[in-house]
Motif scaffolding. Sequence first.
Motif, short mmCIF file in Angstrom:
data_model
loop_
_atom_site.label_atom_id
_atom_site.label_comp_id
_atom_site.label_asym_id
_atom_site.label_seq_id
_atom_site.Cartn_x
_atom_site.Cartn_y
_atom_site.Cartn_z
N THR A 124 0.81 -1.22 0.00
CA THR A 124 0.00 0.00 0.00
C THR A 124 0.85 1.27 0.00
OG1 THR A 124 -0.17 -0.11 2.42
CG2 THR A 124 -1.95 -1.13 1.14
N LYS A 139 -1.03 -4.60 3.31
CA LYS A 139 -2.38 -4.72 3.89
C LYS A 139 -3.14 -5.80 3.13
CE LYS A 139 -6.68 -2.04 4.22
NZ LYS A 139 -7.39 -2.88 3.22
N ALA A 146 -3.81 -1.57 7.88
CA ALA A 146 -2.55 -2.03 7.29
C ALA A 146 -1.79 -2.87 8.31
CB ALA A 146 -1.71 -0.84 6.86
#
Length: 215
Positions: A124, A139, A146
């Motif tokens: 991410t 995540k 996350a």
Amino acid sequence: MSVINQADLYIGTRRDEAAEAAVGTEVAVAAVGHSAGGALRFIARALNYLLLLIVTLGALVMVVVPMVTGSQTFTVLTSSMAPKYAPGSFLVVKPTPFEELRVGDIITYQIESGKPAVISHRITSIGATQSGARVLTTKGDNNSLADSTPVQEVQVKGKLFYAVPYVGVIANAVGQDRDVLLPVLAAGFIGFGALSIIRGALEKKRSGHNARHSL
């Protein structure tokens, strides 16, 4: 001079007609039986080819491509990447240089460096430690938060190459020796498929030979 009784002539004629009808029925039954037998052989041959195709594709997906590309295979055990990568999905993870990994890539990495337990999540964001080392934030697609610990280069096993739903259940059933057993099973299935094709070709040739002799 013999006299032919009309009743006897009529009966004789009816007998001849009945005999001809019986012969015609037998021929029709034989033709139907031959046609049904041919249809069954065609269906059996088609099923053999379909089985061979499925087995060959399975062998390519689970064994050949991972071996050729130097990839590793894993099975999804949790729902953190559902619904696209649900439990039972078979993941093929290809080694990728750490610096080539980008946001959006799905990677498989060790939860703790040097330990066998791994997890497959999506990148991410990309950051750096105080020393300047590159780290990744990951995540699960189905998770709201996350992962708490950034992923370092030493932990990464590779990037997701492709995934096949449900096939991981089969790989898991084989157990820890699947790297040895799956190639053996694949070779066995392919050999079985090849024999099925050869047998079907021989049967087709024999059927054609018998049909020519029956004419």
